[in-house]
Design an enzyme around this catalytic site. Structure first.
Site, PDB file in Angstrom:
ATOM      1  CE  LYS A  53      -3.817   2.449   2.081  1.00  0.00           C
ATOM      2  NZ  LYS A  53      -5.055   2.389   2.853  1.00  0.00           N
ATOM      3  CG  HIS A  93      -9.280  -4.602   9.110  1.00  0.00           C
ATOM      4  ND1 HIS A  93     -10.626  -4.804   8.966  1.00  0.00           N
ATOM      5  CD2 HIS A  93      -8.797  -4.317   7.867  1.00  0.00           C
ATOM      6  CE1 HIS A  93     -10.956  -4.667   7.685  1.00  0.00           C
ATOM      7  NE2 HIS A  93      -9.860  -4.376   7.010  1.00  0.00           N
ATOM      8  CG  ASP A 125     -12.427  -2.142   1.584  1.00  0.00           C
ATOM      9  OD1 ASP A 125     -12.406  -2.499   0.396  1.00  0.00           O
ATOM     10  OD2 ASP A 125     -11.475  -2.296   2.365  1.00  0.00           O
TER      11      ASP A 125
END
Length: 302
Positions: A60, A174, A209
């Site tokens: 990322k 998360h 998402d």
């Protein structure tokens, strides 16, 4: 009117509902004029790409850097205020700020990884929620960057310096208070919402998402100051496995958590029929002062 803080790749800003737009603005201008009046801020760090780690399958940071370049090459920077880290911009989040949500022990562990990785390697199992976690050598400075950007974005909204704030590196939804999950080392979404709640009464969080924002749901599951709406893939062992339709919140948060689990094959028509009506109804009833949008690309296909 309602303000919007967006995190995660491919940021989307939904059209404001009439409930969120001042009456004078509704009467005076079409959508194009309203969009032109919105002050958009884009936060970036010129060196974030160095934190990409092939060994940890952490791609990322590299894709974020490419995206920052594309924004400039396509001329989109002319329509936004580009705010870089350092100087008069914003700074990576210090440990004390990250501890607003994460535990002292977990933050101390993250701090040690970069310079004392071998010494704390045996401790890593204590700070992971599942086997999807792989700590890179620079996990902590990387997390400080994306968390600092999201929190600064929240501050810009809270102080009225921006109407829309975008952190392309954010959306790491998360991580739990005491451990990492997936590639989410620090939960910048929770930290951004907590920053907003210092100034506003209610925040609407929207996740589009494919992966359920499990850490955000857990953080605000028992409060009525945050409403969570999540559209995500669910079932068949899909990560992280949470986000069932019956998970609606508890205690003060009962009825403030709306999960929209979908299966593989979910189409554009399905999306149009399901998401906008739910979000519009939730916003109209809840009347949030700010919206935090996690606009991931996992639902896209083709």
């Amino acid at each position: 009117g309602r303000k919007t803080l967006s995190t995660k790749p491919l940021v989307l800003t939904a059209r404001m509902s009439s409930a969120a737009t001042p009456p004078q603005a509704q009467q005076a201008a079409p959508d194009a004029t309203l969009a032109a009046e919105r002050r958009v801020t884009y936060l970036l760090d010129d060196h974030i790409g160095v934190h990409a780690s092939p060994e940890a399958s952490l791609r990322k940071p590299h894709t974020v850097r490419l995206t920052d370049n594309l924004v400039v090459d396509c001329g989109l920077d002319k329509h936004m205020t580009m705010v870089r880290s350092g100087g008069d911009g914003w700074s990576p989040a210090p440990a004390a700020t990250v501890r607003r949500y994460h535990t002292d022990a977990y933050v101390a562990f993250l701090e040690k990884i970069e310079l004392h990785g071998k010494e704390v390697a045996n401790e890593a199992a204590n700070y992971v929620l599942n086997n999807s976690v792989c700590f890179s050598e620079t996990a902590w400075p990387y997390a400080q960057i994306y968390a600092g950007a999201s929190m600064h974005a929240a501050e810009l909204l809270a102080t009225g310096k921006a109407d829309i704030a975008i952190n392309w590196s954010g959306g790491q939804a998360h991580a739990r208070r005491d451990c990492a999950s997936g590639f989410s080392y620090v939960n910048d979404v929770v930290l951004a919402v907590l920053t907003l709640l210092q100034s506003v009464e209610r925040v609407l969080f929207i996740n589009v998402d494919s992966v359920h924002a499990s850490g955000v749901e857990e953080a605000f599951y028992t409060t009525d100051r945050v409403m969570c709406v999540s559209l995500h893939r669910h079932g068949d062992g899909y990560f992280p496995g949470s986000g069932g339709a019956k998970d609606a919140g508890e205690r003060a948060g009962k009825g403030h958590n709306i999960n929209l689990p979908v299966e593989r094959g979910f189409s554009d028509a399905d999306l149009e029929a399901l998401l906008p009506p739910v979000v519009e109804a939730a916003a109209a009833r809840y009347q949030p002062a700010a919206v935090v949008l996690l606009a991931g690309t996992g639902l896209l296909s083709g």
